[in-house]
Write a protein that holds these residues in place. Structure first.
Motif, mmCIF file in Angstrom:
data_model
loop_
_atom_site.group_PDB
_atom_site.id
_atom_site.type_symbol
_atom_site.label_atom_id
_atom_site.label_comp_id
_atom_site.label_asym_id
_atom_site.label_seq_id
_atom_site.Cartn_x
_atom_site.Cartn_y
_atom_site.Cartn_z
ATOM 1 N N LEU A 33 1.811 0.880 -11.846
ATOM 2 C CA LEU A 33 1.461 1.592 -13.327
ATOM 3 C C LEU A 33 1.633 0.713 -13.783
ATOM 4 C CD1 LEU A 33 3.166 5.141 -13.133
ATOM 5 C CD2 LEU A 33 1.455 4.565 -12.952
ATOM 6 N N ILE A 34 2.277 -0.653 -14.427
ATOM 7 C CA ILE A 34 1.931 -1.416 -14.792
ATOM 8 C C ILE A 34 1.140 -1.876 -15.180
ATOM 9 C CG2 ILE A 34 3.253 -3.292 -16.255
ATOM 10 C CD1 ILE A 34 6.065 -1.665 -15.249
ATOM 11 N N THR A 35 0.881 -2.942 -13.726
ATOM 12 C CA THR A 35 -0.316 -4.344 -13.798
ATOM 13 C C THR A 35 -1.541 -3.020 -13.541
ATOM 14 O OG1 THR A 35 0.393 -4.180 -11.533
ATOM 15 C CG2 THR A 35 1.732 -5.495 -12.829
ATOM 16 N N HIS A 36 -1.594 -2.517 -13.040
ATOM 17 C CA HIS A 36 -3.218 -1.772 -12.691
ATOM 18 C C HIS A 36 -3.795 -1.614 -11.479
ATOM 19 C CE1 HIS A 36 -2.979 0.067 -16.454
ATOM 20 N NE2 HIS A 36 -2.435 -0.939 -17.173
ATOM 21 N N SER A 37 -2.766 -2.706 -10.479
ATOM 22 C CA SER A 37 -3.406 -3.469 -9.921
ATOM 23 C C SER A 37 -3.061 -2.452 -8.186
ATOM 24 C CB SER A 37 -2.399 -4.680 -8.942
ATOM 25 O OG SER A 37 -2.266 -4.909 -7.712
ATOM 26 N N ALA A 38 -4.730 -2.311 -7.105
ATOM 27 C CA ALA A 38 -5.265 -1.437 -6.232
ATOM 28 C C ALA A 38 -4.404 -1.981 -5.219
ATOM 29 C CB ALA A 38 -6.620 -1.662 -5.893
ATOM 30 N N ILE A 40 -1.187 -3.470 -5.517
ATOM 31 C CA ILE A 40 0.491 -2.552 -5.532
ATOM 32 C C ILE A 40 0.155 -1.760 -5.080
ATOM 33 C CG2 ILE A 40 2.610 -2.777 -7.146
ATOM 34 C CD1 ILE A 40 1.803 -5.831 -8.106
ATOM 35 N N LEU A 41 -0.739 -0.528 -5.789
ATOM 36 C CA LEU A 41 -0.688 0.865 -5.552
ATOM 37 C C LEU A 41 -0.576 1.169 -4.108
ATOM 38 C CD1 LEU A 41 -1.039 3.350 -6.092
ATOM 39 C CD2 LEU A 41 -3.363 3.322 -6.636
ATOM 40 N N PHE A 42 -1.636 0.147 -3.067
ATOM 41 C CA PHE A 42 -1.763 0.485 -1.643
ATOM 42 C C PHE A 42 -0.204 0.272 -1.349
ATOM 43 C CE2 PHE A 42 -2.334 -2.023 2.865
ATOM 44 C CZ PHE A 42 -2.837 -0.572 3.058
ATOM 45 N N ASP A 43 0.489 -1.258 -1.203
ATOM 46 C CA ASP A 43 1.468 -1.228 -1.131
ATOM 47 C C ASP A 43 2.491 0.450 -1.407
ATOM 48 O OD1 ASP A 43 3.233 -2.851 0.854
ATOM 49 O OD2 ASP A 43 3.837 -4.222 -1.582
ATOM 50 N N GLY A 44 2.595 0.758 -1.776
ATOM 51 C CA GLY A 44 3.419 1.009 -2.288
ATOM 52 C C GLY A 44 3.099 3.156 -1.849
ATOM 53 N N ILE A 45 2.512 3.002 -1.632
ATOM 54 C CA ILE A 45 1.476 4.081 -0.375
ATOM 55 C C ILE A 45 1.703 4.010 0.667
ATOM 56 C CG2 ILE A 45 -0.729 5.310 0.434
ATOM 57 C CD1 ILE A 45 -1.721 5.193 -1.802
ATOM 58 N N TYR A 46 1.683 2.800 1.182
ATOM 59 C CA TYR A 46 2.462 2.262 2.609
ATOM 60 C C TYR A 46 3.490 2.635 2.425
ATOM 61 C CZ TYR A 46 3.266 -0.498 6.585
ATOM 62 O OH TYR A 46 3.490 -0.918 7.686
ATOM 63 N N SER A 47 4.295 2.630 1.425
ATOM 64 C CA SER A 47 6.332 2.093 1.228
ATOM 65 C C SER A 47 6.484 4.067 1.565
ATOM 66 C CB SER A 47 6.054 1.795 0.095
ATOM 67 O OG SER A 47 6.679 0.302 0.113
ATOM 68 N N LEU A 48 5.440 4.983 0.348
ATOM 69 C CA LEU A 48 6.066 6.473 0.878
ATOM 70 C C LEU A 48 5.613 6.690 1.805
ATOM 71 C CD1 LEU A 48 6.111 8.764 -0.828
ATOM 72 C CD2 LEU A 48 3.415 9.184 -1.520
ATOM 73 N N ILE A 49 4.339 5.758 2.512
ATOM 74 C CA ILE A 49 4.316 6.406 4.202
ATOM 75 C C ILE A 49 5.897 6.547 4.929
ATOM 76 C CG2 ILE A 49 2.762 6.319 6.965
ATOM 77 C CD1 ILE A 49 0.483 6.062 4.427
ATOM 78 N N ALA A 50 6.095 5.145 5.104
ATOM 79 C CA ALA A 50 6.872 4.204 5.379
ATOM 80 C C ALA A 50 8.226 5.890 4.972
ATOM 81 C CB ALA A 50 7.708 3.157 5.388
ATOM 82 N N PHE A 51 8.375 6.054 3.855
ATOM 83 C CA PHE A 51 9.592 6.894 3.758
ATOM 84 C C PHE A 51 9.804 8.208 4.598
ATOM 85 C CE2 PHE A 51 11.121 10.203 1.420
ATOM 86 C CZ PHE A 51 12.649 9.673 0.504
ATOM 87 N N PHE A 52 8.318 8.689 4.240
ATOM 88 C CA PHE A 52 8.504 9.594 5.287
ATOM 89 C C PHE A 52 8.498 9.533 7.114
ATOM 90 C CE2 PHE A 52 6.233 11.638 1.311
ATOM 91 C CZ PHE A 52 7.153 12.431 0.801
#
Length: 306
Positions: A33-38, A40-52
């Protein structure tokens, strides 16, 4: 069934993976959200998948420790490769989605990002992911757990992703300071394309290995030959003409069905003598490889082994 040391250790490692994955979700999405980087967003989504997936993995880790029952006559270990197959498919789908989205971004002029802050995220994520992956791999090397093994691979993939993001952001940061600053917005989507393509072989390999277990395919010939050789060493006192071996791997268990085609000289007075041979053979095989489960049948007609 009492939970032993190995099972407790497995649960501790998977619990650690679950909590760290949850932490990474908040960190990655916050930086996105801060950097507007796609990327990093992809990395976050990957981490979200890893979480579930870690949440599901914990549940499955509890299930596979249960003995067979009226619903699952061969136990719950088949759930293990099924989960790993599902996880690999989710990762593949995420990578493909990121690649397609990045190509579209390239066609529309790229994506500007706050590369200075993104570098900080890349450093934190890279160190964190590789640390978790290395710890799980080291602690889980003596465990009979595909769940821990796949989780360690998942963290390694995330580490490669984060390291590549870090290198790309460093490059973009310096490009912004030069006369080629107009090319900086293309770094973010280009990173995603390269990363998504480079990562795909890892979940694809896990998918194929898990699929082979789900469909009950025999292990590679090199593996089966070693098992057959070891098995025959435990039967040196048994006069036989041929030993027919069928092998299948399901999660942490390696199931072996053995048909011993006995020779004419084979003779026993009681069923207990057959049981003694079975016990001796299985004990030796399990000392060699604790994941082995066996059924041994003694037959005379070779057709019955077909």
């Amino acid at each position: 069934m009492a939970i032993g040391f190995h099972e407790q250790k497995e649960k501790r490692l998977l619990t650690l993976s679950f909590y760290v994955a949850g932490l990474f979700v908040f960190v990655a999405l916050g930086f996105a959200l801060i950097t507007h980087s796609a990327a990093i967003l992809f990395d976050g989504i990957y981490s979200l998948i890893a979480f579930f997936m870690a949440l599901l993995t914990l549940k499955v880790a509890n299930l596979v420790q249960k003995p067979d029952d009226d619903r699952f006559h061969f136990g719950y270990t088949a759930i293990e490769p099924t989960l790993n197959l599902f996880k690999s498919l989710i990762i593949i789908a995420t990578c493909l989605y990121a690649i397609v989205g990045s190509i579209d971004s390239l066609m529309t002029g790229g994506n500007s990002a706050e590369f200075g802050l993104a570098i900080i995220y890349g450093a934190i994520a890279t160190i964190g992911c590789f640390a978790v992956s290395s710890y799980m791999k080291y602690q889980g090397k003596n465990l009979r757990s595909d769940l821990v093994g796949v989780d360690a691979h998942t963290w390694f993939v995330d580490g490669v992703l984060s390291a590549s993001i870090l290198l790309g952001f460093c490059l973009a940061y310096f490009i912004e300071k030069t006369s080629f600053a107009g090319y900086a917005p293309f770094i973010d989507p280009l990173l995603l394309i390269v990363l998504g393509t480079a990562i795909l072989p890892i979940p694809a390999k896990i998918m194929l290995e898990s699929l082979n277990e789900v469909i009950n395919k025999a292990p590679p010939e090199a593996v089966t030959l070693v098992i057959e050789k070891k098995l025959k060493q435990t039967l040196v006192a048994v006069p036989y003409e041929h030993v027919e071996v069928r092998i299948s791997k399901s999660g942490r268990d390696l199931y072996i069905l053995v048909h011993i085609i006995v020779a004419e000289s084979f003779s026993v007075a009681t069923i207990s003598e057959l049981d003694d041979i079975r016990i001796s053979c299985e004990t030796a095989m399990r000392e060699w490889n604790p994941s082995i489960l066996m059924d041994i049948l003694f037959i005379k007609d070779p057709k019955l082994a077909g």
